[in-house]
Design an enzyme around this catalytic site. Structure first.
Site, PDB file in Angstrom:
ATOM      1  N   TYR A  29       1.294  -0.405  14.436  1.00 52.06           N
ATOM      2  CA  TYR A  29      -0.120  -0.768  14.546  1.00 52.06           C
ATOM      3  C   TYR A  29      -0.265  -2.226  14.157  1.00 52.06           C
ATOM      4  CZ  TYR A  29      -0.319  -0.701   9.464  1.00 52.06           C
ATOM      5  OH  TYR A  29      -0.099  -0.977   8.152  1.00 52.06           O
ATOM      6  N   SER A  62      -2.278  -8.999   5.122  1.00 49.12           N
ATOM      7  CA  SER A  62      -2.373  -9.682   3.817  1.00 49.12           C
ATOM      8  C   SER A  62      -1.089 -10.416   3.439  1.00 49.12           C
ATOM      9  CB  SER A  62      -2.804  -8.713   2.716  1.00 49.12           C
ATOM     10  OG  SER A  62      -1.766  -7.869   2.325  1.00 49.12           O
ATOM     11  N   THR A  95      -2.989  -3.988   1.865  1.00 50.18           N
ATOM     12  CA  THR A  95      -2.426  -3.489   0.602  1.00 50.18           C
ATOM     13  C   THR A  95      -1.236  -4.325   0.113  1.00 50.18           C
ATOM     14  OG1 THR A  95      -0.980  -1.945   1.789  1.00 50.18           O
ATOM     15  CG2 THR A  95      -3.137  -1.105   1.059  1.00 50.18           C
ATOM     16  N   GLU A 286      16.221 -17.030 -28.335  1.00 52.95           N
ATOM     17  CA  GLU A 286      16.615 -18.288 -27.680  1.00 52.95           C
ATOM     18  C   GLU A 286      15.476 -18.948 -26.906  1.00 52.95           C
ATOM     19  OE1 GLU A 286      18.844 -15.250 -26.051  1.00 52.95           O
ATOM     20  OE2 GLU A 286      18.511 -15.232 -28.215  1.00 52.95           O
TER      21      GLU A 286
HETATM   22  C1  SIN Z   1      -1.487  -5.696   4.987  1.00 52.31           C
HETATM   23  O1  SIN Z   1      -1.241  -5.822   3.795  1.00 52.31           O
HETATM   24  O2  SIN Z   1      -2.302  -6.418   5.580  1.00 52.31           O
HETATM   25  C2  SIN Z   1      -0.756  -4.674   5.801  1.00 52.31           C
HETATM   26  C3  SIN Z   1      -0.438  -3.451   5.043  1.00 52.31           C
HETATM   27  C4  SIN Z   1      -1.647  -2.672   4.581  1.00 52.31           C
HETATM   28  O3  SIN Z   1      -2.769  -3.105   4.570  1.00 52.31           O
HETATM   29  O4  SIN Z   1      -1.399  -1.514   4.171  1.00 52.31           O
END
Ligand code: SIN
Length: 328
Positions: A29, A62, A95, A286
């Site tokens: 997708y 993202s 995500t 250290e």
């Molecule tokens: C994204 O991070 O844009 C693709 C993955 C997701 O949203 O689960």
């Protein structure tokens, strides 16, 4: 108790929550396909007890998130937090890097109203799409005045996570987020919300000013067989600090350590984090001589953001940087 209808600003940035596969069952997708108005028409059909104003800030996967979109999110969130028009802000986000955006905003926004990030693991046309469920939960959170004073929250799979703790821990499945050291700070469904304890940042100002021009701070991922020339390959004239994603509790090969000690002696702050999922890194004796900083509970990617904000605020000596990591 009947809650009054709240006004929420919804800032959309793309991700799988706005993704489309073109079939209910296809694995492949594209993220960031549907716009905020299309998304909100689905959300409005749920008849949630809130009014939404949607804004499309970006429509990206993202993995492409960064300072330009962060600057817009920050500006729009600040305006909403300062205005009487809105009771809270929800950001829809991919995500993959939600934890970084959440942490950056957590450090740069005041805590007077709820701010929640939400995403999905399945695209909008997939069977079992989790985006509307997660969004309905985020609405439940953002409508609760008790969500203020907890910093920026990430709402996924019926859990509420604090920005400091949250990380994506699985590539697949809807139970993809974890928290450490606190697993989560609340449990939520569209109709119920339970907080684990009181708010811990009530009416705090932003901890840092927002700097769109964040300094160059690379992350060095330590692995077996690493030779010291990896450091020179990563560090340029632009580099202002470095985060080590160390083995175990922030450990690294002796020869790599020697290179980093030399960099720290030249005034480049070095933060030792861990490449482990639950990687608490405390100071070791250290560290004083090496002029290193321990990342404590922050993952390398969040340690990088905190170090960037500190350097942008002209905090660059190891003791002052350590104090800031100790506070997170
Ligand atoms: C994204 O991070 O844009 C693709 C993955 C997701 O949203 O689960």
């Amino acid at each position: 108790m009947i809650m009054s209808t709240k006004n929420l600003l919804i800032l959309a940035t793309g991700g799988t929550i706005a993704g489309m596969a073109g079939s209910a069952t296809r694995a492949e997708y594209a993220p960031g396909q549907i716009g905020i108005e299309q998304f909100l028409s689905g959300a409005r059909a749920l008849e949630l007890n809130a009014r939404f104003t949607g804004e499309q800030v970006a429509n990206i996967g993202s993995e492409d998130m960064g300072p330009d979109v962060w600057a817009q999110l920050h500006a729009r969130s600040i305006a909403a937090l300062e205005s009487d028009e809105f009771d809270g802000v929800i950001i829809t986000h991919g995500t993959d890097t939600a934890e970084e955006t959440a942490f950056l905003l957590d450090m740069t926004l005041p805590t007077n109203k709820p701010v929640a990030l939400v995403g999905a693991m399945r695209p909008a046309d997939a069977v079992g799409y989790d985006g509307l469920r997660n969004f309905a939960n985020a609405v439940r959170v953002a409508c609760d005045p008790a969500a203020a004073g907890r910093g920026v929250l990430v709402v996924m799979s019926d859990r509420v996570h604090a920005a400091r703790d949250v990380r994506k821990s699985r590539t697949r499945g809807t139970e993809a987020f974890c928290g450490f050291p606190r697993e989560s700070v609340g449990l939520v469904t569209p109709s119920a919300l339970e907080w684990f304890g009181a708010a811990w940042r009530v009416d705090e100002d932003a901890r840092f000013g927002f700097a769109a021009d964040l300094p160059d701070v690379p992350i060095l991922l330590i692995h077996a067989g690493m030779t010291p020339d990896y450091v020179a390959r990563l560090v340029t004239d632009q580099t202002r600090g470095l985060v080590v994603a160390g083995a175990g509790e922030g450990n690294m090969p002796k020869a790599v350590r020697a290179e980093l000690v030399a960099l720290a002696a030249k005034g480049i702050p070095i933060v030792r984090a861990s490449r482990l999922d639950e990687g608490l890194v405390d100071r070791e004796p250290e560290d004083d001589d090496n002029r290193f900083v321990a990342a404590r509970a922050l993952t390398p990617q969040k340690a990088r953001i905190l170090l960037q904000l500190l350097i942008a605020s002209e905090v660059s000596d190891p003791a002052s940087i350590q104090l800031e990591f100790d506070r997170r």
